[in-house]
Design an enzyme around this catalytic site. Structure first.
Site, PDB file in Angstrom:
ATOM      1  N   THR A 146      47.464  36.622  19.720  1.00 39.30           N
ATOM      2  CA  THR A 146      46.121  36.892  19.211  1.00 39.30           C
ATOM      3  C   THR A 146      45.202  37.180  20.382  1.00 39.30           C
ATOM      4  OG1 THR A 146      44.275  36.011  17.893  1.00 39.30           O
ATOM      5  CG2 THR A 146      45.522  34.434  19.198  1.00 39.30           C
ATOM      6  N   HIS A 156      54.530  20.377  19.999  1.00 40.97           N
ATOM      7  CA  HIS A 156      55.150  19.499  20.990  1.00 40.97           C
ATOM      8  C   HIS A 156      56.384  18.789  20.440  1.00 40.97           C
ATOM      9  CE1 HIS A 156      55.407  17.743  24.789  1.00 40.97           C
ATOM     10  NE2 HIS A 156      54.219  17.177  24.915  1.00 40.97           N
TER      11      HIS A 156
END
Length: 402
Positions: free
Chosen positions: A321, A373
């Protein structure tokens, strides 16, 4: 002969849709393949064309209505001559939203309504089912319609909640319903934030090498490929190479399993009038810079015109993006599940940088990598971002595959 217009088969995982815009009114002549109505899902807008030539006889679902797959939307009278009145619409009626209500009468109701009653119903935006007839055989009379109109006027004078606009002198508020796409975006962003271990790491990249290449070859590139050379193609190429080095970033979580993808489909964020969408560039490892630029331009045009399909928006293993086109200097993008990471590009800004003990003014860009994560550790995330930085700052590495 009457042809039924049905809601097309909706994409997988889409339960229902909303009537966005009717392009034709009852009584309008339509030709084969003319777009009758736009149906909005939480992913795309589906155009419903006319299957045959004829006249739109009746509209059964108004704009804003929620519909299901294969639900009846309208009927077309096949082969009706242009300008000829349909059975349900008086020939003298003008093409207006009121015609939708008069056109919704069945042939049996038309037989029991006088011309005066039909005109009064159409002029006051009423359906026959809203009026209780007291005439002979239950016919609707002028007095019956007048009573309904009078009651509506009484109800209109009662205090009601203003849903669209609240005005307090020079201060005002306007309420409009969220589009299905905007609601879907909100749901996905909230789900991503609540269901992933979201973390963002940052770095900065010197854009001068790429800018020098563009300056030197932009005219030749455009003449050869008929497309402008931009920054995004370099980043897509760098991302693909980094994904090859760090397969965890190209993976996704499915329940208790990790799915490693051996292909490179990159989603590119595109702003459309309906909101931000992420169409997919497939098999980017097989595309040249020119192919990437052409594909991005094609997807951007389709997004602007509302022509993106479900296939265009389905899949993707990684997202890029670019908030820099709007002036963003730094941001923390949110991943697009089930993807594990997203790269945020930002505004190019000249800053003083120390190179070989010398201060230089260089065009710098901040990069942000947000990642899940649960799947990607700090070593992989930082290494991935450093790999992109290295490849962009030294584009010859992309050519030499080093």
């Amino acid at each position: 002969m009457t042809i039924e217009i049905l809601v097309p088969d909706l994409p997988e995982s889409v339960v229902d849709a909303t009537i966005a815009t009717w392009h034709k009114n009852p009584g309008d002549t339509v030709s084969r393949e003319d777009v009758l109505v736009d149906i909005e899902t939480d992913k795309v807008i589906i155009e419903v064309p006319a299957p045959e030539d004829g006249v739109l006889e009746v509209i059964l679902e108004e704009e804003g209505a929620t519909v299901l797959s294969k639900q009846l939307l309208a009927r077309i009278k096949k082969g009706t001559v242009a300008g000829e009145p349909t059975q349900d619409v008086p020939a003298s009626s003008e093409s207006s939203p009121n015609k939708r209500h008069t056109a919704s009468l069945t042939s049996e109701q038309n037989d029991t309504l006088s011309p005066v009653a039909r005109r009064l119903l159409a002029g006051n935006n009423l359906r026959p089912t809203q009026v209780k007839g007291t005439g002979v055989g239950g016919r609707i009379t002028r007095e019956d319609i007048g009573a309904v109109i009078k009651q509506a006027d009484v109800n209109a004078t009662k205090p009601q909640e203003k849903k669209e606009t609240l005005s307090f002198g020079y201060r005002s508020e306007k309420r409009v319903p969220m589009t299905r796409l905007r609601k879907r975006i909100a749901e996905r962003l909230l789900a991503a934030k609540n269901s992933t271990a979201l973390l963002t790491t940052f770095n900065e990249v010197n854009m001068k090498p790429i800018m020098d290449i563009r300056k030197q070859y932009k005219d030749i590139f455009k003449e050869r490929h008929s497309i402008r050379l931009g920054f995004m193609s370099f980043y897509v190429k760098a991302v693909v190479e980094a994904l090859k080095r760090y397969p965890e970033v190209n993976a996704s979580i499915d329940g208790d399993e990790i799915v490693y993808h051996n292909f490179f489909d990159v989603s590119v964020a595109v702003l459309t009038p309906r909101g931000l969408v992420t169409p997919v560039l497939r098999d980017c490892d097989r595309l040249s810079l020119a192919d990437i630029e052409k594909s991005i331009k094609e997807l951007a045009i389709k997004g602007r015109d509302g022509k993106l399909t479900v296939d265009d928006l389905t899949g993707g293993n990684f997202t890029i993006t670019n908030g820099g086109v709007f002036g963003s200097l730094m941001s923390t993008p949110i991943i697009n599940p089930p993807q594990a990471a997203i790269l945020g590009m930002h505004k190019i800004q000249e800053r003083p940088m120390v190179i070989n003990a010398q201060i230089n003014i260089l065009p710098m860009m901040y990069l942000a990598l947000s990642y899940d994560h649960r799947l990607i550790d700090g070593r992989e995330s930082v290494g991935f971002l450093v790999a992109i930085k290295t490849l962009v700052e030294d584009p010859m590495r992309l050519l030499l595959d080093i």
